[in-house]
Design an enzyme around this catalytic site. Structure first.
Site, PDB file in Angstrom:
ATOM      1  N   VAL A  17     108.832  33.235 -14.437  1.00  0.00           N
ATOM      2  CA  VAL A  17     108.516  32.983 -15.841  1.00  0.00           C
ATOM      3  C   VAL A  17     107.203  32.219 -15.970  1.00  0.00           C
ATOM      4  O   VAL A  17     106.325  32.597 -16.759  1.00  0.00           O
ATOM      5  CB  VAL A  17     109.649  32.206 -16.526  1.00  0.00           C
ATOM      6  CG1 VAL A  17     109.268  31.845 -17.967  1.00  0.00           C
ATOM      7  CG2 VAL A  17     110.934  33.022 -16.519  1.00  0.00           C
ATOM      8  N   ARG A  48     106.041  23.448  -6.326  1.00  0.00           N
ATOM      9  CA  ARG A  48     106.589  22.869  -5.099  1.00  0.00           C
ATOM     10  C   ARG A  48     105.791  23.281  -3.875  1.00  0.00           C
ATOM     11  O   ARG A  48     105.701  22.541  -2.907  1.00  0.00           O
ATOM     12  CB  ARG A  48     108.054  23.278  -4.946  1.00  0.00           C
ATOM     13  CG  ARG A  48     109.003  22.577  -5.890  1.00  0.00           C
ATOM     14  CD  ARG A  48     110.438  22.949  -5.605  1.00  0.00           C
ATOM     15  NE  ARG A  48     110.691  24.370  -5.811  1.00  0.00           N
ATOM     16  CZ  ARG A  48     111.847  24.975  -5.568  1.00  0.00           C
ATOM     17  NH1 ARG A  48     112.855  24.282  -5.076  1.00  0.00           N
ATOM     18  NH2 ARG A  48     112.002  26.263  -5.800  1.00  0.00           N
ATOM     19  N   LYS A 107     118.267  26.035 -20.070  1.00  0.00           N
ATOM     20  CA  LYS A 107     119.567  26.096 -20.746  1.00  0.00           C
ATOM     21  C   LYS A 107     120.562  25.092 -20.182  1.00  0.00           C
ATOM     22  O   LYS A 107     121.333  24.483 -20.935  1.00  0.00           O
ATOM     23  CB  LYS A 107     120.141  27.502 -20.662  1.00  0.00           C
ATOM     24  CG  LYS A 107     120.222  28.059 -19.249  1.00  0.00           C
ATOM     25  CD  LYS A 107     120.602  29.515 -19.244  1.00  0.00           C
ATOM     26  CE  LYS A 107     120.435  30.120 -17.856  1.00  0.00           C
ATOM     27  NZ  LYS A 107     119.015  30.306 -17.506  1.00  0.00           N
ATOM     28  N   VAL A 134     118.014  30.740 -24.326  1.00  0.00           N
ATOM     29  CA  VAL A 134     119.269  31.426 -24.619  1.00  0.00           C
ATOM     30  C   VAL A 134     119.238  32.921 -24.372  1.00  0.00           C
ATOM     31  O   VAL A 134     120.105  33.454 -23.695  1.00  0.00           O
ATOM     32  CB  VAL A 134     119.723  31.150 -26.074  1.00  0.00           C
ATOM     33  CG1 VAL A 134     120.915  32.020 -26.447  1.00  0.00           C
ATOM     34  CG2 VAL A 134     120.096  29.686 -26.212  1.00  0.00           C
ATOM     35  N   LYS A 207     124.568  28.679 -22.545  1.00  0.00           N
ATOM     36  CA  LYS A 207     123.974  29.277 -23.737  1.00  0.00           C
ATOM     37  C   LYS A 207     124.922  29.165 -24.933  1.00  0.00           C
ATOM     38  O   LYS A 207     124.487  28.936 -26.071  1.00  0.00           O
ATOM     39  CB  LYS A 207     123.628  30.731 -23.455  1.00  0.00           C
ATOM     40  CG  LYS A 207     122.553  30.887 -22.378  1.00  0.00           C
ATOM     41  CD  LYS A 207     122.383  32.326 -21.933  1.00  0.00           C
ATOM     42  CE  LYS A 207     121.329  32.444 -20.848  1.00  0.00           C
ATOM     43  NZ  LYS A 207     121.190  33.818 -20.316  1.00  0.00           N
TER      44      LYS A 207
END
Length: 430
Positions: A17, A48, A107, A134, A207
């Site tokens: 993402v 990381r 979430k 969500v 969610k």
């Protein structure tokens, strides 16, 4: 007139993402600037593994010190897509303390500590937006807390996990068993190497907590959500569902009690009629069905996961937060004024499909029916098939509470003529 000084964005996480967020910020920079009223600049990316090559991201922006990045003081918006509870929680609250608003896709953290995060945002006069937490690209949170703010929402029911929907859809359409369908989902990249969070309902439960809180203006934590996974769903369950004109989906269901005095949130497999809009949601897609007083029935449908779809939701929040920054305002925060109690699963009323293995001899049906009657559970239909001394008995109830159904099942197990309870499944979407 467009402001020339850019708004600075810190990106925490650069996986599937995060890398898409960075790419869209770069490739759509002019459009984003025009929509916001000022340029947006990627000022730092916390990761990381700094040695990994990240196309399109200058090496001097990459850091392993996320804390130092959010403490810089010149950051306008922090985008958090690392997931998990810590260090995400500390990084988000630190961002607020040092003058940045936050866009998150986390979430699990929001379901567990959303109230505390909203309080921290309000204390420092900053925004906390999380559309991507969500249902991926599906606009859902903003419609619930803004477009439907003047309506009374009674029920939110949906498919909010693409992995589980792909598996169940494959079992339904091809007759595959659970493991076979899971293996295909893994091979196609829909399921993680460890699919527990998806198939056991943890992802959907987080969610559901977020959706219930927004829909009912009530704080609903992850611990308040009843959760049941889908690993026990079998081909035989699908065969039974088809005989009823149904299919099976893993549903997140948030609903207001009939008297309006409490709410419930739950995640579990359920049979739904083929005539219901959610029954036609195929593959890894998500869909959420909303029922309200004034608007009636609404359905939101689309890709619920993946790098680009989720990044689309993140960027939508980023645009909104940046606009608020320029105008000196903040968007809607937590709305928990109703403070309704969250009822236990035992109080939930729904229909049930129960499959029993019984002795094939006279009087069995009468015994079973008597047990249901003793526990106040009304039977809708019964179907019995027998062969060579053994039989299967399928009972579909009228609406009953979960507690009364559980008592019925325990009593059935004590009958000498009942060999076992093959399956119990709720029936939703009437």
């Amino acid at each position: 007139m467009m402001r020339t000084r850019p708004l600075k964005v810190a990106l925490l996480g650069c996986g599937v993402v995060g890398s898409e967020v960075a790419r869209i910020m770069t490739t759509h920079a002019d459009d984003l600037a025009a929509r916001i009223g000022a340029p947006v600049e990627l000022a730092g990316v916390a990761v990381r593994r700094p040695s990994k090559v990240r196309e399109g991201i200058p090496a001097d922006l990459v850091t392993t010190d996320a804390t130092a990045l959010v403490k810089r003081g010149d950051i306008d918006v922090v985008v958090e897509v690392i997931g998990g509870i810590e260090p995400a929680r500390t990084l988000i609250t630190t961002a607020f303390e040092h003058g940045a608003s936050v866009v998150s896709a986390n979430k699990a953290l929001l379901a567990q500590d959303g109230a505390a995060l909203h309080a921290a945002a309000e204390e420092h006069g900053k925004d906390l937006y999380y559309e991507a937490a969500v249902a991926g690209a599906i606009p859902l949170i903003r419609p619930l807390r803004e477009s439907l703010a003047g309506d009374k929402i009674n029920r939110v029911m949906g498919i909010v996990n693409g992995t589980t929907n792909f598996i169940l859809d494959k079992m339904d359409s091809t007759g595959a068993g659970y493991q076979e369908a899971l293996d295909e989902a893994t091979a196609l990249g829909y399921a993680e190497a460890d699919p527990t969070a998806d198939v056991e309902g943890f992802d959907a439960a987080a969610k559901a907590a977020i959706l219930a809180g927004i829909a009912f203006h009530t704080r609903v934590r992850l611990d308040d959500v009843y959760r049941e996974g889908m690993t026990e769903v079998t081909s035989a369950d699908f065969a039974s569902a088809k005989e009823m004109g149904c299919t099976i989906k893993l549903l997140a269901i948030c609903e207001r009690a009939a008297d309006g005095g409490s709410v419930t949130a739950r995640v579990h497999p359920a049979m739904i009629p083929l005539s219901h809009p959610l029954a036609s949601v195929r593959g890894a897609y998500n869909a959420v069905f909303v029922e309200s007083d004034a608007s009636g029935q609404l359905m939101f449908y689309g890709p619920g996961a993946g790098g680009a779809p989720t990044a689309s939701a993140v960027l939508g929040d980023l645009v909104a937060v940046c606009r608020n920054k320029l105008s000196g305002t903040t968007g809607p925060g937590e709305s928990a004024y109703a403070a309704l109690p969250v009822s236990s699963m035992g109080e939930v009323v729904t229909r049930y499909h129960i499959s029993l293995d019984v002795a094939d001899k006279p009087g069995v049906l009468a015994q079973v029916a008597a047990v249901f009657a003793e526990h106040g559970v009304s039977i809708d239909t019964v179907r019995q098939q027998g062969k060579a001394g053994e039989a299967s008995l399928v009972v579909v109830t009228h609406r009953a509470s979960d507690a009364s159904l559980n008592g019925t099942v325990e009593a059935l197990r004590s009958l000498d003529t009942v060999r076992g309870v093959a399956s119990i499944m709720r029936v939703e979407g009437e």
